[in-house]
Each structure stands twice: as structure tokens, then as C-alpha cells.
Design a protein around this motif. Structure first.
Motif, PDB file in Angstrom:
ATOM      1  N   GLN A   1       0.692  -1.543  -0.191  1.00 14.04           N
ATOM      2  CA  GLN A   1      -0.151  -0.264   0.466  1.00 14.04           C
ATOM      3  C   GLN A   1       1.115   0.994  -0.127  1.00 14.04           C
ATOM      4  OE1 GLN A   1      -2.152  -0.270   3.073  1.00 14.04           O
ATOM      5  NE2 GLN A   1      -3.956  -1.588   2.454  1.00 14.04           N
ATOM      6  N   MET A   2       1.965   1.322   0.392  1.00 18.27           N
ATOM      7  CA  MET A   2       3.100   2.347   0.880  1.00 18.27           C
ATOM      8  C   MET A   2       3.282   3.133  -0.894  1.00 18.27           C
ATOM      9  SD  MET A   2       2.376   3.541   3.777  1.00 18.27           S
ATOM     10  CE  MET A   2       4.136   5.172   3.421  1.00 18.27           C
ATOM     11  N   GLU A   3       3.787   2.011  -1.394  1.00 17.03           N
ATOM     12  CA  GLU A   3       4.090   1.882  -2.387  1.00 17.03           C
ATOM     13  C   GLU A   3       3.193   2.535  -3.487  1.00 17.03           C
ATOM     14  OE1 GLU A   3       7.332   0.959  -3.316  1.00 17.03           O
ATOM     15  OE2 GLU A   3       7.109   0.753  -1.169  1.00 17.03           O
ATOM     16  N   CYS A   4       2.477   2.702  -3.324  1.00 21.34           N
ATOM     17  CA  CYS A   4       1.353   3.525  -4.020  1.00 21.34           C
ATOM     18  C   CYS A   4       1.140   5.293  -4.053  1.00 21.34           C
ATOM     19  CB  CYS A   4      -0.376   2.630  -3.717  1.00 21.34           C
ATOM     20  SG  CYS A   4      -0.965   1.112  -4.889  1.00 21.34           S
ATOM     21  N   LEU A   5       1.211   5.077  -2.613  1.00 24.96           N
ATOM     22  CA  LEU A   5       1.413   6.819  -2.484  1.00 24.96           C
ATOM     23  C   LEU A   5       3.153   7.596  -2.410  1.00 24.96           C
ATOM     24  CD1 LEU A   5      -0.599   6.275  -0.248  1.00 24.96           C
ATOM     25  CD2 LEU A   5       0.901   7.018   1.904  1.00 24.96           C
ATOM     26  N   LYS A   6       4.456   6.374  -3.209  1.00 22.63           N
ATOM     27  CA  LYS A   6       5.042   7.035  -3.242  1.00 22.63           C
ATOM     28  C   LYS A   6       5.320   6.463  -5.063  1.00 22.63           C
ATOM     29  CE  LYS A   6       8.287   4.640   0.167  1.00 22.63           C
ATOM     30  NZ  LYS A   6       8.840   2.970   0.124  1.00 22.63           N
ATOM     31  N   LEU A   7       4.466   6.242  -5.536  1.00 22.31           N
ATOM     32  CA  LEU A   7       4.746   6.255  -7.391  1.00 22.31           C
ATOM     33  C   LEU A   7       2.962   7.748  -7.298  1.00 22.31           C
ATOM     34  CD1 LEU A   7       3.016   2.965  -8.681  1.00 22.31           C
ATOM     35  CD2 LEU A   7       5.340   4.304  -9.096  1.00 22.31           C
ATOM     36  N   ILE A   8       2.719   7.679  -6.389  1.00 22.40           N
ATOM     37  CA  ILE A   8       1.563   9.338  -6.519  1.00 22.40           C
ATOM     38  C   ILE A   8       2.484  10.531  -6.344  1.00 22.40           C
ATOM     39  CG2 ILE A   8      -0.256  10.442  -5.313  1.00 22.40           C
ATOM     40  CD1 ILE A   8      -1.659   7.670  -4.570  1.00 22.40           C
ATOM     41  N   ALA A   9       3.342  10.470  -5.950  1.00 19.94           N
ATOM     42  CA  ALA A   9       4.333  11.890  -5.328  1.00 19.94           C
ATOM     43  C   ALA A   9       5.495  11.478  -6.466  1.00 19.94           C
ATOM     44  CB  ALA A   9       4.933  11.172  -4.575  1.00 19.94           C
ATOM     45  N   ARG A  10       5.378  11.054  -7.654  1.00 19.78           N
ATOM     46  CA  ARG A  10       6.249  11.241  -8.344  1.00 19.78           C
ATOM     47  C   ARG A  10       5.437  11.863  -9.973  1.00 19.78           C
ATOM     48  NH1 ARG A  10      11.207   8.652  -8.042  1.00 19.78           N
ATOM     49  NH2 ARG A  10      10.688   8.287 -10.492  1.00 19.78           N
ATOM     50  N   PRO A  11       7.020  12.439 -10.349  1.00 17.49           N
ATOM     51  CA  PRO A  11       6.266  13.308 -11.069  1.00 17.49           C
ATOM     52  C   PRO A  11       5.768  12.684 -12.602  1.00 17.49           C
ATOM     53  CG  PRO A  11       8.804  13.609 -11.115  1.00 17.49           C
ATOM     54  CD  PRO A  11       8.309  12.600 -10.166  1.00 17.49           C
ATOM     55  N   SER A  12       6.537  11.625 -13.123  1.00 19.41           N
ATOM     56  CA  SER A  12       5.559  11.114 -13.873  1.00 19.41           C
ATOM     57  C   SER A  12       4.129  10.636 -14.184  1.00 19.41           C
ATOM     58  CB  SER A  12       7.029   9.762 -14.532  1.00 19.41           C
ATOM     59  OG  SER A  12       6.293   9.022 -15.608  1.00 19.41           O
ATOM     60  N   PHE A  13       4.125  11.522 -15.902  1.00 22.83           N
ATOM     61  CA  PHE A  13       2.165  11.051 -16.118  1.00 22.83           C
ATOM     62  C   PHE A  13       2.200   9.146 -15.322  1.00 22.83           C
ATOM     63  CE2 PHE A  13      -1.584   9.749 -18.083  1.00 22.83           C
ATOM     64  CZ  PHE A  13      -2.716  10.168 -17.607  1.00 22.83           C
TER      65      PHE A  13
END
Length: 660
Positions: free
Chosen positions: A65-77
Motif C-alpha cells: 500500500q505504501m508503494e502506491c503513495l510513493k508512485l503518486i508523488a512521482r512527477p511522471s504521469f
């Protein structure tokens, strides 16, 4: 080694056993945990995609679940899109980790990439909690005023979720909702109308403000209906099998219904467009049927004219003949509400209703058809109606048959033209589907018989007794029918013609019933018949009762022994086993002893008064209740003082009866 998503799917599908699948999933889950620990940023979005697949298979995925939060914060669409998708798939509003995502969503809502803003709005609309709604309401309102159609429609739908989670925010969206109703884009209008419907539902006081947009809504619906010229219906992009944007039409009709309820002026203004929708929509397509159904519901709920209501009922009547079970069900459900207002309009569609009742392809449709069909029953048509539905008692579905029998019994009780028809119909039901007659229906029928004059009671007991005379073969074995026969012969057997073998009828009905509730009623009935018969029949009744002296059922054994002892006291027996008094309507629910033919004991000059308690049903003077000690003394044969109304002969048979 990492496995591509397609390869993982192929491996899972090739598994022949659950154990093989679990082994594949366990291996992949171990790799994903290791990758998340190594902070593999390059393959994180691919790992989340595989994690979502495992989640769809039902395996635990909380470790990602925490990995999803990290992906949301990435600049890449591309990464952000997978992150939001994983967030909406793997989490719900109750997860504590969701509190950490509010800031990321807010940052995306304030960004310049409209597609990233759209992702954030979708996630907020799916996962929003009350706290998130209060934190992000300002950002959503700002996007609703955007010039981009793509964002406005998503923000409008997101506002629906925010309003549901935090109802105190309803008025915050009023200005934006009213403004969006002036748009011309189908997507924005659909979101705006949906939001308006939800706001009116959450806060009915807002209906007056939305009535200012009634002209716009009517114009919008008219253009969609005609689908000609420039305007809302000119483009075929939103048509569904030839029906112009049925989703938007349905939502507009729903909003018009809310605006028209309680407002004759608003109802009058929308009458023309409702008639136009009802007459011009193609009913051969499912999309058109959906629009027609919503139009009919709107007409029936607003302050419309009688002619328009008849048109709405006719629409629902046509939908009853639709081949789709869902369409027929919603039509039946709507007509159930209409029939209580205007039954005559629904009567014209009785044939279609009975056809739906006879169709066994869908249980829920038949259940709703039963409910509607019996709403049409009146004192004028009850005989014909019951005759029509009697053929359905041969159905094999026990749930349907039980509900149908219950409805028939209720209709007969409420609308029977004559007592004799009432008796004949209920008896026919007991013979055809007696096992499905409820205890309440049987009790109600027996209570009805107690209130009838002797001439009607004679008809009932003769009709039931004939079922056990050797005219039609072996007697039916329906428990409810047997209970009814036993009870009626026990209470009204004296009305049978001379020579009728009452004891023989009861003995035939009791055959093989030891240990059953039927036997308990039968013993009481035999005792009552013996009390009013000659010596020969009295002895026969006593012999049948004595068979139960050694029954393994304690209640049967007790009744058999007590009734056998009572036969030794000829003077006392008729008083103890007197006929039950008439049961009034308000007594029926409390008359749990009706099927058991509980004896009614006179209070005056009755030595059994102390034993059976203060009944007070005969209308005579009631003796004062004895003290606890006196009751115990009487019960055990002691010497309690007699009451003022008690009979105290020199040799009291009650002493012999109680001193066993």
C-alpha cells in the motif's frame, strides 16, 4: 528474477490446482516484498500492476500500500496513473494510511496538468472520507469553475461524493452547481444534474433554488427528445442505440421529479415536455425503456393532470410485456405504488400482471407480481380473480406457492361475498395446498367460523366431514387440513346430520398421528364429541383416547389420562368441554389456543373455576380469585374455603378427579 505481468497471468492460468496457484502467487509475493525493500524505483509501477492482479485474485496485498503513495508523488504521469489506480484498488476510506495521501492529492489538484488533476479527482471521488472532504472542498470548487470541460465534469461528480461524506458542505456547492446547469456539454451537464439531484436529496430546502433553472432543464430535455437541429441532441456521439443520451435524460427526469413534488406551478410547466418524452421515445430498446420508466415515475409523483397519469400507467403497462425481467420488475414495482392511488387505471393491465404472475422464469418478478395482483382484488371481482389464480397452486416452487396461498387467504377473508363462499374457497385451498397455509391464516379462518350462525357452521363442518367419508378415496394428509377437520368436528359436530359417525371421522384423521400437534387437537375433539354423545359413541371415543395413555409425548399422555378420568364424571364433563365462545377480531392474535379447541368454562356455579382461573368470558358474575394457599389446597385436594359462587355438593366429583 522479475516476471512480467503478462507472464504472471499466463502462469496463474496454467495452474491446474489451487495448490499450484498458491505456490506461484507465494513466489511472486516474495519477490515483490524484496523489490519494495530494495526501493526499486524503476520497476515500482510494474510491481504495483502485478500487486493489483494478485488483489483481484483475492490474495493479501497490504504490504504494497505504501508503494502506491510513493508512485503518486512521482512527477511522471505514467507512474502517477498506476499509483492512483493502485490506491483506488487496494485501499478504502477506512484505511489509516489514506491520511497520508491527502497532501499528495491536494498538490495534484493545484497542478497544471489536467490529466493529473483528473486522476486526483477520480481518487478523491472513490476514496474520500469526511476529513478529506473538508480539507479539499476549496480545491474542488475552484476546479468546478475551470474553463476545461474535462475537469468540470470530473469535479462535479467528485463534489457528489464530498457532499455525501460531509453533508454540511452541501450549500458550499450551490453556486457552482447552478452555474454548471447552464453548460452545453453533455458530460458537464450529466455531472451537474447528478450533483443537483444529490444536493436536493441531502437538503430539501435547496429545491426552491433549483426551480429557477426549470426553464433550462425543460429546454435541455426537449432538445434531447427531438434530437434535431442545433443544441443538446444534435450530435450522435452520445446516442445509445438511437436514443439520445439516455443517461442525461434519466437524470434530468429525476431532477424534474424532485422539483415538481409539492409545486403545482412547476408541475404544470413540465407537463408538455413529459408528454413529449412519453410519446416520442422508442420503447423497443432497453435505453428507451429506461427513459420511459423514469418519465412515468416523474409523472406519477408530481402534481400532474389525470390524463397524464393515465399515460404514465399505460407506459408501465407496456413495460410489463417486455422480454427483459429487470424491466418487468421495475414496472411492477412502480404499479404497486400507483394502484393504491388509482386502482382503476391499473385494472386495465390485469392480463399482463397475471401473465407475469404465471411466468416462472424469475422469482423476484413473480413475487412482485403477486403483491400487485392482490392489490387489485375487490369485493366485486374476488370470485373471478381467485378462480384465475387457483391454477397456479400447482406450481413447484414452494416459496411462491406459500406466498400465493397467504395472499389468497387474505383476499378471501377481506372480500368474501358470502360466508359459504368463504368456507368453500378456504377448504379448497386446504385440499390443494394445505401444507403451505400459514398458522395465522388457519387461526383466522377458525376464528371466523366461531362468529358465524349455526347454519353457516353446519355448512362448514359438513363440507369438511365429507372429506373423511368414503366418497373420495383416502383422506388427505395435509396437517393444516387435518387440524381444521378435527377442530370443526369437535366444536360443531353436533350440527352434522343424525347418523354421522363423528368418532369415526376423528379416528380416521388421527390415524398415525401419535406425537404430533394434530393428535393433541384430536384428543380434545374426541373428548368434546364423547361429552355430547350417547353411551356407545362415548365409549368409542374413550377407547381411541386411551390409546395415547402410554405415548412417549408427555402432552399427549397427560391429555389422554386426564380426559379418560373425566369420562367417569358425566355431570361435570359437558361443563368442562363446553363449546368455545365466538372470537372477535381483536382476540385473534391472542387466540393461540384456537386450533387446540381450548374449553370455555362457565364461571357461575362452576367447581372448576378455581382450577382453571378467572376467565370471565361468559358474561356472568366472576368469583373473586382465591389466595395462593387456597388454589394450592384445591389443586392437591385440600380444604380451602369455597368462594361465594362455588357449588359444594355433599360428594364433590372434583375431589375424585383431583385425588388420582
Amino acid at each position: 528474477m522479475s516476471t512480467r505481468l503478462r507472464e504472471l497471468i499466463r502462469k496463474v492460468r496454467q495452474c491446474k490446482t489451487a495448490a499450484e496457484e498458491r505456490a506461484v502467487v507465494a513466489k511472486e509475493s516474495a519477490y515483490l516484498r524484496d523489490a519494495f525493500k530494495r526501493e526499486d524505483a524503476g520497476g515500482r509501477h510494474r510491481n504495483i500492476a502485478k500487486l493489483m492482479y494478485l488483489h483481484m485474485l483475492g490474495y493479501p496485498t497490504h504490504f504494497g500500500q505504501m508503494e502506491c503513495l510513493k508512485l503518486i508523488a512521482r512527477p511522471s504521469f505514467a507512474e502517477k496513473r498506476i499509483g492512483y489506480l493502485g490506491l483506488m484498488s487496494l485501499l478504502d476510506e477506512k484505511q489509516e494510511v489514506l491520511m497520508l495521501v491527502t497532501n499528495s492529492i491536494q498538490q495534484d489538484l493545484k497542478g497544471k496538468n489536467q490529466y493529473s488533476i483528473g486522476l486526483a479527482l477520480c481518487a478523491l471521488g472513490n476514496l474520500c472520507s469526511a476529513e478529506m472532504a473538508r480539507d479539499l472542498v476549496v480545491d474542488v470548487k475552484r476546479i468546478m469553475r475551470s474553463s476545461t470541460i474535462y475537469l468540470k465534469k470530473k469535479a462535479a461528480i467528485c463534489a457528489v461524493r464530498l457532499s455525501q461524506k460531509a453533508p454540511e458542505l452541501v450549500r458550499d456547492f450551490m453556486d457552482e452547481a447552478l452555474s454548471l446547469l447552464d453548460e452545453r456539454s453533455h458530460g458537464v451537464l450529466l455531472g451537474a444534474v447528478t450533483l443537483a439531484v444529490e444536493l436536493c436529496r441531502l437538503d430539501p430546502t435547496l429545491v426552491d433554488e433549483f426551480r429557477d433553472k426549470l426553464v433550462n432543464l425543460i429546454k435541455m430535455l426537449k432538445h434531447l427528445t427531438t434530437s434535431s437541429g442545433s443544441g443538446y441532441g444534435s450530435s450522435g456521439d452520445h446516442h445509445v442505440r438511437g436514443v439520445p443520451d439516455p443517461f442525461l435524460q434519466v437524470q434530468i427526469l429525476h431532477l424534474l421529479r424532485l422539483l415538481g413534488v409539492g409545486s403545482p406551478g412547476a408541475s404544470d410547466r413540465m407537463s408538455d415536455v413529459l408528454a413529449q418524452v412519453a410519446s416520442s421515445t422508442d420503447a423497443s430498446k432497453n435505453a428507451g425503456c429506461a427513459v420511459l420508466y423514469e418519465c412515468a415515475c416523474t409523472i406519477l409523483e408530481i402534481q400532474s393532470t389525470g390524463g397524464l397519469k393515465v399515460l404514465a400507467v399505460n407506459i408501465l403497462g407496456k413495460l410489463l410485456g417486455h422480454r427483459d425481467n429487470n424491466m418487468r420488475y421495475v414496472a411492477l414495482d412502480a404499479l404497486v405504488k400507483v394502484v393504491r392511488i388509482d386502482a382503476s387505471a391499473v385494472q386495465r393491465h390485469k392480463g399482463a400482471i397475471l401473465a407475469a404472475l404465471a411466468d416462472g422464469s424469475d422469482a423476484s418478478t413473480r413475487s412482485k407480481a403477486i403483491e400487485l395482483a392482490f392489490e387489485l382484488v375487490t369485493a366485486k371481482n374476488v370470485e373471478d380473480f381467485v378462480a384465475e389464480v387457483f391454477n397456479l397452486l400447482d406450481d413447484d416452487d414452494p416459496q411462491f406457492k406459500a406466498k400465493l396461498v397467504d395472499k389468497i387467504c387474505g383476499a378471501v377473508e377481506a372480500h368474501a361475498p358470502t360466508p359459504t363462499w368463504h368456507i368453500a374457497t378456504i377448504t379448497k385451498v386446504l385440499v390443494s395446498a394445505g401444507r403451505h397455509v400459514s398458522e395465522a391464516s388457519l387461526r383466522s379462518f377458525l376464528a371466523f367460523l366461531t362468529r358465524q350462525p349455526p347454519s353457516v357452521q353446519e355448512v362448514a363442518v359438513r363440507h369438511l366431514a365429507d372429506l373423511f367419508l368414503d366418497k373420495s378415496g383416502a383422506p388427505p394428509r395435509s396437517p393444516q387440513l387435518l387440524l381444521c377437520v378435527l377442530w370443526c368436528v369437535g366444536e360443531f359436530g353436533a350440527l352434522l346430520p343424525d347418523g354421522a359417525d363423528q368418532v369415526g371421522i376423528l379416528a380416521a384423521a388421527l390415524e398415525g398421528q401419535e406425537g404430533a400437534e394434530i393428535a393433541e387437537v384430536g384428543l380434545t375433539a374426541l373428548a368434546k364429541v364423547g361429552a355430547r354423545s350417547g353411551a356407545q359413541d362415548r365409549q368409542r371415543a374413550r377407547d381411541v383416547i386411551s390409546r395415547f395413555n402410554s405415548s412417549v409425548d408427555l402432552e399427549l399422555q397427560a391429555r389422554s389420562c386426564e380426559f379418560g378420568k373425566l369420562f367417569d364424571h358425566k355431570r361435570l364433563m359437558p361443563e368442562v368441554l363446553e363449546a368455545i365462545p365466538p372470537l372477535e377480531d381483536q382476540q385473534e392474535e391472542a387466540a393461540a389456543g384456537v386450533p387446540e379447541a381450548a374449553p370455555a368454562v362457565p364461571v357461575e356455579a362452576d367447581p372448576m373455576g378455581d382450577l382453571l382461573g378467572d376467565l370471565g368470558t361468559s358474561g356472568g358474575p366472576v368469583a373473586a380469585p382465591a389466595a395462593a394457599g387456597d388454589l394450592l389446597g384445591d389443586l392437591l385436594g385440600g380444604g380451602g374455603e369455597p368462594t361465594a359462587t362455588a357449588v359444594t355438593p355433599s360428594s364433590n366429583p372434583l375431589d375424585d378427579l383431583l385425588n388420582l
